[in-house]
Scaffold this motif. Structure first.
Motif, PDB file in Angstrom:
ATOM      1  N   GLN A 582       0.832  -1.205   0.000  1.00 20.82           N
ATOM      2  CA  GLN A 582       0.000   0.000   0.000  1.00 20.82           C
ATOM      3  C   GLN A 582       0.867   1.255   0.000  1.00 20.82           C
ATOM      4  OE1 GLN A 582      -3.383   0.611  -0.160  1.00 20.82           O
ATOM      5  NE2 GLN A 582      -3.518  -1.517  -0.786  1.00 20.82           N
ATOM      6  N   LEU A 583       1.939   1.184   0.779  1.00 23.83           N
ATOM      7  CA  LEU A 583       2.848   2.333   0.813  1.00 23.83           C
ATOM      8  C   LEU A 583       3.442   2.562  -0.577  1.00 23.83           C
ATOM      9  CD1 LEU A 583       4.474   4.507   2.259  1.00 23.83           C
ATOM     10  CD2 LEU A 583       6.134   2.767   2.900  1.00 23.83           C
ATOM     11  N   ARG A 584       3.871   1.475  -1.191  1.00 28.74           N
ATOM     12  CA  ARG A 584       4.365   1.574  -2.571  1.00 28.74           C
ATOM     13  C   ARG A 584       3.354   2.282  -3.471  1.00 28.74           C
ATOM     14  NH1 ARG A 584       8.575  -2.083  -3.429  1.00 28.74           N
ATOM     15  NH2 ARG A 584      10.040  -0.797  -2.291  1.00 28.74           N
ATOM     16  N   ARG A 585       2.113   1.789  -3.357  1.00 24.95           N
ATOM     17  CA  ARG A 585       1.051   2.325  -4.181  1.00 24.95           C
ATOM     18  C   ARG A 585       0.909   3.830  -3.969  1.00 24.95           C
ATOM     19  NH1 ARG A 585      -3.286   0.458  -6.885  1.00 24.95           N
ATOM     20  NH2 ARG A 585      -4.863   1.884  -6.126  1.00 24.95           N
ATOM     21  N   ALA A 586       0.896   4.195  -2.703  1.00 20.34           N
ATOM     22  CA  ALA A 586       0.739   5.613  -2.389  1.00 20.34           C
ATOM     23  C   ALA A 586       1.902   6.408  -2.977  1.00 20.34           C
ATOM     24  CB  ALA A 586       0.652   5.817  -0.883  1.00 20.34           C
ATOM     25  N   GLN A 587       3.103   5.835  -2.897  1.00 18.26           N
ATOM     26  CA  GLN A 587       4.263   6.556  -3.444  1.00 18.26           C
ATOM     27  C   GLN A 587       4.122   6.768  -4.940  1.00 18.26           C
ATOM     28  OE1 GLN A 587       7.221   3.873  -1.920  1.00 18.26           O
ATOM     29  NE2 GLN A 587       7.806   5.224  -0.234  1.00 18.26           N
ATOM     30  N   VAL A 588       3.685   5.694  -5.621  1.00 15.94           N
ATOM     31  CA  VAL A 588       3.551   5.818  -7.069  1.00 15.94           C
ATOM     32  C   VAL A 588       2.419   6.774  -7.424  1.00 15.94           C
ATOM     33  CG1 VAL A 588       3.171   4.572  -9.215  1.00 15.94           C
ATOM     34  CG2 VAL A 588       4.449   3.492  -7.374  1.00 15.94           C
ATOM     35  N   PHE A 590       1.421   9.247  -5.764  1.00 17.92           N
ATOM     36  CA  PHE A 590       1.891  10.610  -5.535  1.00 17.92           C
ATOM     37  C   PHE A 590       2.768  11.065  -6.707  1.00 17.92           C
ATOM     38  CE2 PHE A 590       5.104  13.497  -3.655  1.00 17.92           C
ATOM     39  CZ  PHE A 590       4.262  14.560  -3.395  1.00 17.92           C
ATOM     40  N   ALA A 591       3.647  10.179  -7.136  1.00 16.61           N
ATOM     41  CA  ALA A 591       4.517  10.531  -8.263  1.00 16.61           C
ATOM     42  C   ALA A 591       3.680  10.814  -9.513  1.00 16.61           C
ATOM     43  CB  ALA A 591       5.512   9.406  -8.528  1.00 16.61           C
ATOM     44  N   LEU A 592       2.659   9.997  -9.706  1.00 11.77           N
ATOM     45  CA  LEU A 592       1.804  10.182 -10.879  1.00 11.77           C
ATOM     46  C   LEU A 592       1.060  11.514 -10.790  1.00 11.77           C
ATOM     47  CD1 LEU A 592       0.692   9.075 -13.490  1.00 11.77           C
ATOM     48  CD2 LEU A 592      -0.969   7.749 -12.192  1.00 11.77           C
ATOM     49  N   TYR A 593       0.587  11.798  -9.599  1.00 11.54           N
ATOM     50  CA  TYR A 593      -0.082  13.098  -9.402  1.00 11.54           C
ATOM     51  C   TYR A 593       0.868  14.232  -9.777  1.00 11.54           C
ATOM     52  CZ  TYR A 593      -0.410  17.320  -6.667  1.00 11.54           C
ATOM     53  OH  TYR A 593      -0.358  18.619  -6.287  1.00 11.54           O
ATOM     54  N   ARG A 594       2.110  14.099  -9.291  1.00  6.63           N
ATOM     55  CA  ARG A 594       3.083  15.163  -9.575  1.00  6.63           C
ATOM     56  C   ARG A 594       3.295  15.339 -11.071  1.00  6.63           C
ATOM     57  NH1 ARG A 594       6.625  16.850  -5.757  1.00  6.63           N
ATOM     58  NH2 ARG A 594       7.149  18.217  -7.480  1.00  6.63           N
ATOM     59  N   GLU A 611      -5.405  11.060  -8.233  1.00  6.48           N
ATOM     60  CA  GLU A 611      -4.256  10.341  -7.679  1.00  6.48           C
ATOM     61  C   GLU A 611      -3.888  10.878  -6.301  1.00  6.48           C
ATOM     62  OE1 GLU A 611      -4.165  11.701 -10.787  1.00  6.48           O
ATOM     63  OE2 GLU A 611      -4.368   9.863 -11.970  1.00  6.48           O
ATOM     64  N   TYR A 612      -3.903  12.197  -6.198  1.00  3.28           N
ATOM     65  CA  TYR A 612      -3.554  12.792  -4.916  1.00  3.28           C
ATOM     66  C   TYR A 612      -4.538  12.344  -3.844  1.00  3.28           C
ATOM     67  CZ  TYR A 612      -2.211  16.330  -1.482  1.00  3.28           C
ATOM     68  OH  TYR A 612      -1.787  16.957  -0.348  1.00  3.28           O
ATOM     69  N   PHE A 613      -5.779  12.390  -4.226  1.00  5.22           N
ATOM     70  CA  PHE A 613      -6.824  11.980  -3.299  1.00  5.22           C
ATOM     71  C   PHE A 613      -6.613  10.529  -2.852  1.00  5.22           C
ATOM     72  CE2 PHE A 613     -11.047  10.628  -2.044  1.00  5.22           C
ATOM     73  CZ  PHE A 613     -11.464  11.708  -1.288  1.00  5.22           C
ATOM     74  N   ALA A 614      -6.336   9.671  -3.844  1.00  7.66           N
ATOM     75  CA  ALA A 614      -6.132   8.254  -3.521  1.00  7.66           C
ATOM     76  C   ALA A 614      -4.912   8.061  -2.630  1.00  7.66           C
ATOM     77  CB  ALA A 614      -5.985   7.450  -4.814  1.00  7.66           C
ATOM     78  N   ALA A 615      -3.834   8.773  -2.955  1.00  8.86           N
ATOM     79  CA  ALA A 615      -2.614   8.639  -2.154  1.00  8.86           C
ATOM     80  C   ALA A 615      -2.888   9.060  -0.718  1.00  8.86           C
ATOM     81  CB  ALA A 615      -1.495   9.484  -2.757  1.00  8.86           C
ATOM     82  N   ALA A 617      -5.730   9.061   0.794  1.00  8.32           N
ATOM     83  CA  ALA A 617      -6.621   8.105   1.450  1.00  8.32           C
ATOM     84  C   ALA A 617      -5.820   6.913   1.979  1.00  8.32           C
ATOM     85  CB  ALA A 617      -7.686   7.631   0.463  1.00  8.32           C
ATOM     86  N   ILE A 618      -4.916   6.405   1.133  1.00  9.84           N
ATOM     87  CA  ILE A 618      -4.083   5.284   1.577  1.00  9.84           C
ATOM     88  C   ILE A 618      -3.251   5.707   2.777  1.00  9.84           C
ATOM     89  CG2 ILE A 618      -2.165   3.789   0.944  1.00  9.84           C
ATOM     90  CD1 ILE A 618      -3.171   3.835  -1.912  1.00  9.84           C
ATOM     91  N   LEU A 619      -2.681   6.906   2.680  1.00  8.96           N
ATOM     92  CA  LEU A 619      -1.838   7.386   3.773  1.00  8.96           C
ATOM     93  C   LEU A 619      -2.627   7.476   5.073  1.00  8.96           C
ATOM     94  CD1 LEU A 619       0.462  10.082   2.200  1.00  8.96           C
ATOM     95  CD2 LEU A 619       1.158   8.055   3.477  1.00  8.96           C
TER      96      LEU A 619
END
Lengths: 877, 200
Positions: A582-588, A590-594, A611-615, A617-619
């Protein structure tokens, strides 16, 4: 676990156990005699018992070498030959010191008693006697006289003058309760320490003249008598008893922090003693060890890498000159230290008499050189300290396997070679981890206020490390090609490719980014070709790396594709809900959002992004279940940073600073947190001048340390340059008394900072692969310096700065004008900064964006000649 | 082997029943053997850097944290505390050797199979061999390395960690009589592997 003893254990086993317990309790039992008593198992016992004894031998060896030497056990002694023992003064690893009276001469002595001679080898005893004789010949007002040595009742001892007083470690401990407050107290402490240093250095110099090294310099071996005189004791004696300093771990630990780094590779000379005395003086001044009161294991590492708290930070109020003297004595390289004890003594004397000292602070250049050497000597040092060190394994193996004959051998021996390869692969992994850190993640951010891009540094490797790693990779490639049927090798090769890619990406130079891309693509196809093994996570990681890399190369669409691929893979994993994934997912995410955010022209704040929203939420979930995880917290802070433009911007900025501050504090070893903390401070500093000054001062201190640690790493330098330039501008322009100094002083400081920035930028631009980001910092710093000079009514000097900038820009083959003015790394490429730039452009009537300070300078100078040069420059583009 | 079994068992029962205060005394009972286990199984690359005492300390702190797991599970205390000590060592390995999770998994396997891990790293190159001053010692450790995993483990438990047969059986999770037979057989095999050495 039921049943009685008889049925639970075989009869032979019981006999073996009996023998073992007899043997272990010291009974005079031999396999033969024991077997004779048990005829029913005689043959088996004769067979097995010798093996058993061999095993016991191994155990003895391991236990005694692993746990350090046992403490010296001495029975109660009340008399030894002519000496009447009165009380015990202390004991160390190798002996016990008593206060005693030598009856025939009726004098009070300190008697150092060694363990019984049976525990010492003949060679050790010879050395002990020899050293005692030498020590007895040393006559110096600051050396405790040795009266003589002898042997009695099987004990070896030597007698020396009894000094009533305390040892300096006792003094230090007593002082600890009262740190000096105020300048007066510091002066007194500093003078005391300097006097100790003079006395000790002079005593050491005398001994060195007699060809004797002390070998165990530390506060405990200096005595302070009741008149305040300092005495050096235990010359070469304690150490003489050790076979060599390295093997007796138990004892070495006590004195490890005084050990000069070169001692790890077996070199010890006069300059090593200068080092140890330097550490001693440091301790006396700061009242703590430079390496911190850490655990032994950490200590060893810090000593090896010479990572210590700079004295000026441990005691910021101590007199500068003394700090510099001690730093020079403690220089990592022997040739950077005082070359003998006398030179140290003279500088300390100069300090006491307020004369100028010889020592100078290390320049930027020598810091870099020192760092290079540190890494080069690391291998040697590590090899000596820990035999099977990973570095030795890698370097040794690399040079071994890169010869053709080794390859042939490897082929011939098939399976065996593969095992060796696996060993070195895991060693390679170790080296990689040491160099790059656990999971390298590339990231960068933009300053919300100016849109200026800051590179977020995750860790660092040197060019040389990359060469080493590439060398290994070349071998893997060849080997894997020739053993294409081995699945595990293909996997390892792909992994190696991924790592090499990650390393190159971190170097950040355009060329290495390309190499990184190649390696990562190789890794990708390597992983994809693997069957019968779940490599989805690896592939996802490579996609993430490739995405970040593409992003950095401004290939936005490709970056998005890679991130998307990584996300798909991660969600297809059977255990996709595990916190790690999940952390991986959030990192990716976030990168995609950027990436997408960069791609969009209009900025609508992060919350508009799926993407930001999803990241986030996971966080939110991760913070609840794994809120202590530093990676989770760091990502959280990075996400928050995006929101700093929102209505709660200020509170969010504060929160970001706070999170990184905590991370930086909790993980002092992870440079990325230190640098991100600095960046958060830098960004926040733009809010207000007064608070900004405080933030920047702290950031400057931290980043200076980072640069000192990794002077070859441009990203830290760039960060430092940005912080310093900003600090200088604030110092120069702030008019409130909060700045803590009058205008003249502040301008002086600002000038110093700007000169630093200029020097660092020029150095970066002179490098083999010039880092063009520094063109902008150079232009900005010269512009700001010009403004400071102008404010001080030095118009010609201010003009000179502008000319220097124009010289740089006009130089054929030099940086093109658009570089500083519109550099790749994006000085106010878009965002609010752009608007400001446009306004300025309109004001100036110039057709280019220019760096603010330089533009202001040109404007204020209002010089026809300069204007003309600038016009030509811009026309050239 | 010389342990006071009843006392030990009483403490263990109390601990399981919820009396956390007995963890200290119980740990003390096992301290010496845990220390030996650590000494034998700590990677030699770390031997100079890590004091077994540090590992013990961390182990204790960890054990305290995970007491509930002990109560929820029915592993004997010895087995449980050894596992925690091994985990602590793995963590230290990871920290000091900068090993990643993956490599650490290998270390788990190594530590559990009783390999004196690291001793054989780069065994074909000279440095680690140079360290073994005594050929005999090297030979024995080599021979141990060549042995079947359970054979090696049983020898290490009985000899290096001073476990009784009963305790060794518990740790290995096999019947006592099986452990005993295994032990005698392992000794015989070691003898075979060593060839003439044992006779001298």
């Amino acid at each position: 676990m039921s049943g009685d003893v008889e049925s639970a254990q075989g009869p032979l086993d019981l006999l073996i156990e009996e023998f073992l317990s007899l043997y272990r309790s010291g009974e005079p039992v031999t396999p033969e005699s024991f077997a004779l008593h048990h005829p029913e198992h005689r043959d088996e016992l004769r067979e097995l018992l010798p093996t058993l004894l061999a095993l016991e031998g191994v155990k003895r060896e391991r236990v005694s070498s692993g746990c350090g030497p046992a403490r010296v056990a001495l029975p109660e002694l009340d008399r030894l030959g002519d000496f009447r023992i009165e009380r015990e003064l202390g004991r160390g690893g190798m002996g016990v010191v008593f206060e005693a009276v030598q009856e025939t001469l009726d004098r009070r002595v300190a008697l150092k008693v060694m363990p019984q001679a049976s525990l010492l080898t003949g060679h050790q005893l010879d050395r002990f006697r020899q050293e005692a004789q030498i020590a007895a010949r040393l006559h110096h007002t600051n050396i405790v006289p040795v009266y003589g040595s002898g042997e009695s009742d099987g004990y070896h001892y030597y007698a020396m003058q009894f000094i009533a007083g305390q040892s300096l470690d006792q003094w230090r401990d007593a002082q600890q309760r009262q740190m000096p407050v105020g300048a007066g107290a510091w002066t007194a402490r500093a003078r005391f320490v300097a006097r100790v240093g003079v006395a000790a250095a002079s005593a050491l110099h005398c001994a060195h003249g007699h060809g004797t090294l002390h070998r165990d310099i530390k506060p405990a071996n200096f005595l302070l008598d009741q008149e305040g005189e300092v005495w050096v004791t235990d010359f070469g004696l304690a150490k003489a008893l050790e076979a060599d300093g390295m093997t007796r771990s138990g004892d070495i630990v006590g004195t490890l922090q005084y050990m000069p780094p070169e001692h790890l590779s077996g070199v010890y000379d006069v300059r090593s003693e200068v080092f140890a005395l330097g550490v001693t003086l440091y301790e006396l001044l700061a009242l703590c060890s430079p390496f911190g009161a850490s655990r032994h294991s950490d200590l060893m590492e810090r000593v090896r890498e010479q990572r210590f708290l700079p004295l000026e930070r441990a005691c910021p109020d101590a007199p500068r000159d003394l700090v510099v003297i001690i730093a020079k004595a403690m220089a990592r390289e022997p040739r950077d230290r005082y070359q003998d004890a006398e030179a140290l003594q003279q500088d300390l004397q100069a300090f006491l008499e307020d004369r100028p000292i010889i020592a100078r602070r290390l320049s930027m250049v020598s810091r870099a050189r020192r760092w290079c050497r540190r890494n080069r000597t690391l291998a040697a040092a590590v090899t000596v300290a820990m035999v099977a060190s990973v570095v030795a394994a890698v370097t040794g193996w690399t040079s071994y396997v890169t010869t053709q004959s080794a390859l042939e051998l490897a082929e011939r021996e098939g399976g065996r070679a593969e095992n060796n390869l696996k060993l070195s692969l895991s060693a390679f992994g170790d080296v990689f981890d040491r160099l790059v850190g656990r999971e390298p993640v590339l990231d960068f951010e933009e300053d919300p206020n100016t849109g200026q891009e800051l590179v977020v540094v995750q860790s660092s490797v040197s060019q040389r490390d990359v060469v080493l790693l590439r060398e290994m990779l070349a071998f893997y490639d060849r080997f894997a090609n020739e053993n294409a049927n081995s699945e595990s090798l293909r996997y390892e090769t792909a992994r190696a490719n991924r790592r090499v890619g990650a390393i190159h990406a971190q170097l950040g130079e355009p060329k290495s980014l390309e190499i990184a891309g190649e390696a990562l693509h190789k890794a990708l196809s390597g992983f994809t070709a693997i069957e019968g093994r779940d490599v989805r996570q690896d592939v996802a990681q490579v996609h993430t790396d490739l995405g970040l890399l593409s992003e950095r190369q401004r290939r936005t669409v490709r970056a998005s594709e890679h991130f998307q691929a990584a996300l798909d893979l991660l969600s297809s994993m059977p255990n996709a809900d595990a916190p790690g994934l999940q952390l991986r997912r959030a990192q990716v995410l976030f990168a995609l959002y950027r990436t997408k955010d960069r791609f969009r022209r209009r900025r609508e704040g992060p919350w508009g992004s799926v993407e930001y929203f999803a990241a986030m939420a996971i966080l939110g979930d991760l913070l609840a279940v794994d809120g202590d995880n530093p990676d989770v917290r760091a990502l959280h802070a990075r996400c928050l940073r995006e929101d700093a433009r929102g209505p709660d911007g200020r509170a969010v900025q504060d929160q970001v600073v706070e999170i990184f501050q905590e991370l930086a504090k909790e993980h002092p070893d992870r440079n990325e947190y230190q640098s991100e903390f600095c960046q958060a401070l830098l960004i926040r500093s733009r809010r207000s001048r007064e608070a900004g000054l405080a933030d920047l001062t702290l950031a400057d201190e931290l980043v200076t340390e980072l640069v000192a640690e990794q002077p070859l790493f441009r990203d830290y330098q760039f960060l430092q340059v940005q912080i310093r330039a900003k600090l200088a501008v604030l110092l120069h322009t702030t008019t409130t008394p909060l700045a803590g100094a009058d205008l003249a002083t502040r301008q002086q400081l600002a000038r110093g900072h700007l000169n630093d920035v200029i020097a660092m930028s020029e150095e970066a631009l002179r490098a083999e692969q010039p880092d063009l980001r520094f063109v902008s910092s150079l232009v900005a710093a010269r512009g700001a310096l010009g403004l400071v000079l102008l404010a001080a009514d030095d118009r010609s000097a201010a003009k000179r700065q502008a000319e220097l900038v124009l010289d740089l820009l006009e130089r054929p083959g030099g940086p093109r004008p658009e570089l500083p003015l519109r550099p790749e790394s994006g000085w106010r490429r878009n965002g609010p900064g752009r608007a400001r730039g446009e306004r300025r452009r309109a004001q100036q009537g110039e057709a280019v964006e220019i760096v603010l300070e330089f533009g202001l300078l040109l404007l204020r100078l209002d010089d026809a000649e300069l204007r003309e040069r600038m016009r030509k420059l811009t026309a050239r583009r | 082997m010389t342990m006071d079994q009843p006392l030990d068992e009483a403490l263990e029962r109390k601990l399981r029943a919820g009396d956390s205060a007995v963890l200290g005394p119980l740990f003390e009972e096992h301290r010496a053997r845990l220390a030996r286990m650590i000494t034998f199984r700590l990677d030699t690359r770390l031997a100079g850097r890590i004091d077994p005492e540090d590992v013990l300390q961390d182990t204790f702190v960890d054990a305290e944290k995970r007491l509930q797991a002990f109560r929820d599970d029915d592993k004997p205390f010895l087995v449980w505390i050894r596992l925690i000590a091994q985990q602590t060592m793995i963590d230290l390995h990871r920290k000091h050797l900068g090993t990643r999770m993956r490599a650490a998994d290998k270390e788990v396997a190594a530590a559990q199979s009783g390999v004196i891990s690291g001793l054989f790293v780069g065994a074909t190159t000279s440095p680690s061999r140079a360290m073994m001053r005594e050929e005999a010692r090297a030979k024995i450790e080599d021979a141990l390395q060549e042995m079947d995993e359970i054979d090696r483990e049983v020898l290490m438990l009985r000899h290096f960690e001073d476990l009784s047969n009963k305790e060794a059986a518990t740790v290995l999770g096999i019947q006592e009589i099986a452990a005993s037979n295994r032990y005698v057989r392992a000794l015989g095999r070691l003898k075979g592997l060593l060839g003439g050495l044992g006779d001298s």
